[in-house]
Design an enzyme around this catalytic site. Structure first.
Site, short mmCIF file in Angstrom:
data_model
loop_
_atom_site.label_atom_id
_atom_site.label_comp_id
_atom_site.label_asym_id
_atom_site.label_seq_id
_atom_site.Cartn_x
_atom_site.Cartn_y
_atom_site.Cartn_z
N LEU A 1 0.84 -1.19 0.00
CA LEU A 1 0.00 0.00 0.00
C LEU A 1 0.88 1.24 0.00
CD1 LEU A 1 -2.62 -1.19 2.64
CD2 LEU A 1 -2.93 -1.05 0.18
N ASP B 1 -7.54 7.67 9.26
CA ASP B 1 -6.85 7.66 7.97
C ASP B 1 -6.42 6.21 7.68
OD1 ASP B 1 -7.00 10.44 7.61
OD2 ASP B 1 -5.25 10.73 8.91
N LEU B 2 -7.07 5.59 6.75
CA LEU B 2 -6.90 4.17 6.48
C LEU B 2 -5.44 3.81 6.25
CD1 LEU B 2 -8.30 1.43 6.02
CD2 LEU B 2 -8.52 2.07 3.61
N ASP B 3 -4.94 2.86 7.04
CA ASP B 3 -3.58 2.31 6.91
C ASP B 3 -2.49 3.37 7.04
OD1 ASP B 3 -4.49 -0.32 6.53
OD2 ASP B 3 -4.83 0.05 4.40
N GLU B 4 -2.78 4.48 7.71
CA GLU B 4 -1.79 5.54 7.86
C GLU B 4 -1.54 5.91 9.31
OE1 GLU B 4 -2.49 8.92 5.38
OE2 GLU B 4 -2.98 7.72 3.61
#
Length: 293
Positions: A204, A234-237
């Site tokens: 990602l 914040d998706l995957d952050e």
């Protein structure tokens, strides 16, 4: 199956963060010495850019002046106030309560449960929750209750409310998304801030969606890995806890890449969860300070 027995010898962990200043280490060391506290491990870090100080001390009683945990907390309060510390003092005999969430892929769940059963993951696991029934047998074989909580766009608000109910009822301290393939709502992510850990592959944001290893294979990727991080809106952050990578080459098929990726995911997530359980992770803005062994 009987759960592992927590350690019987009293050990305590003090973690703290505050604005950096002269005298913090001396104050903590003097406080423990005056109460017959024997330091087993001490780590500290000064973030010069942020002007913040972080410390983790593991210690045990070593004499008659050592008080109860409640008294110890009360007596430390003036030092914490003096330096405006965010701090926690924990007894290692009380293991953190962990809720594992999983979907259809069981490699991370299987690894965590094996570590728990063999006593190398110092947590209490009262339940596994899933939006599928695929991992029920594995969970129940380990003697851990399994809750099926299906999620659809229409039922997602109710499912998340039920999840929070379980977190509160079971006194959960840490939620682990062990390849749980559902995006948490911003409201739920906020409620679980610094209490939920996720794992994902390292492709990602380059290779999103289905079959990321096939996408990576088609592009000739030479490094694959995984990232464990705290969950945020914040998706995957979210703040990163641990990462690892392994070299691959043209000879690996997409299935072989996926197998290597699963191994890395399990190892990285296990390290992140272990460090959280041992109170080795301290928040530092959008980052983490990790006092590894």
């Amino acid at each position: 199956m009987q759960a592992p027995t927590p350690p019987s010898d009293p050990r305590y962990i003090l973690t703290l963060s505050c604005v950096d200043a002269i005298g913090i280490v001396a104050a903590v060391a003097t406080f423990l010495a005056e109460r017959d506290g024997f330091v087993l491990e001490s780590q500290q870090y000064a973030d010069l850019d942020a002007g913040r100080f972080f410390m983790r001390v593991e210690f045990q009683p070593a004499g008659p002046r050592f008080p109860s945990l409640a008294v110890l907390r009360s007596q430390f309060e003036p030092i914490a106030t003096r330096f405006a510390m965010t701090w926690e003092l924990a007894d290692t005999r009380r293991q953190p309560r962990l809720l594992i969430m999983v979907s259809k892929f069981g490699h991370c769940l299987n690894d965590l449960l094996h570590r728990w059963r063999t006593g190398t993951l110092p947590v209490d696991i009262p339940m596994v929750v899933s939006n599928h029934n695929a991992m029920r047998a594995l969970s129940e074989w380990h003697g851990i209750p399994f809750t099926y909580l299906p999620v659809t766009p229409a039922t997602k608000p109710d499912a998340e409310a039920r999840l929070l109910d379980l977190v509160d009822t079971l006194n959960i301290e840490l939620v682990v998304l062990a390849r749980y393939m559902q995006v948490l709502s911003p409201a739920l992510a906020e409620r679980l801030a610094w209490r939920a850990i996720n794992i994902h592959h390292s492709f990602l944001p380059s290779f999103k969606g289905a079959k990321p290893y096939h996408q990576a294979h088609a592009r000739g990727v030479k490094l694959i890995g995984a990232t464990a991080h705290y969950v945020t809106a914040d998706l995957d952050e979210g703040p990163i806890i641990e990462q690892a990578a392994e070299r691959v080459d043209h000879g690996h098929t997409p299935d072989q890449l996926a197998a290597i990726g699963r191994d890395i995911e399990a190892q990285v997530l296990a390290r992140a969860v272990t460090w959280a359980a041992e109170r080795r992770i301290l928040p530092n803005g959008a980052r983490t300070v990790v006092f590894r062994r």
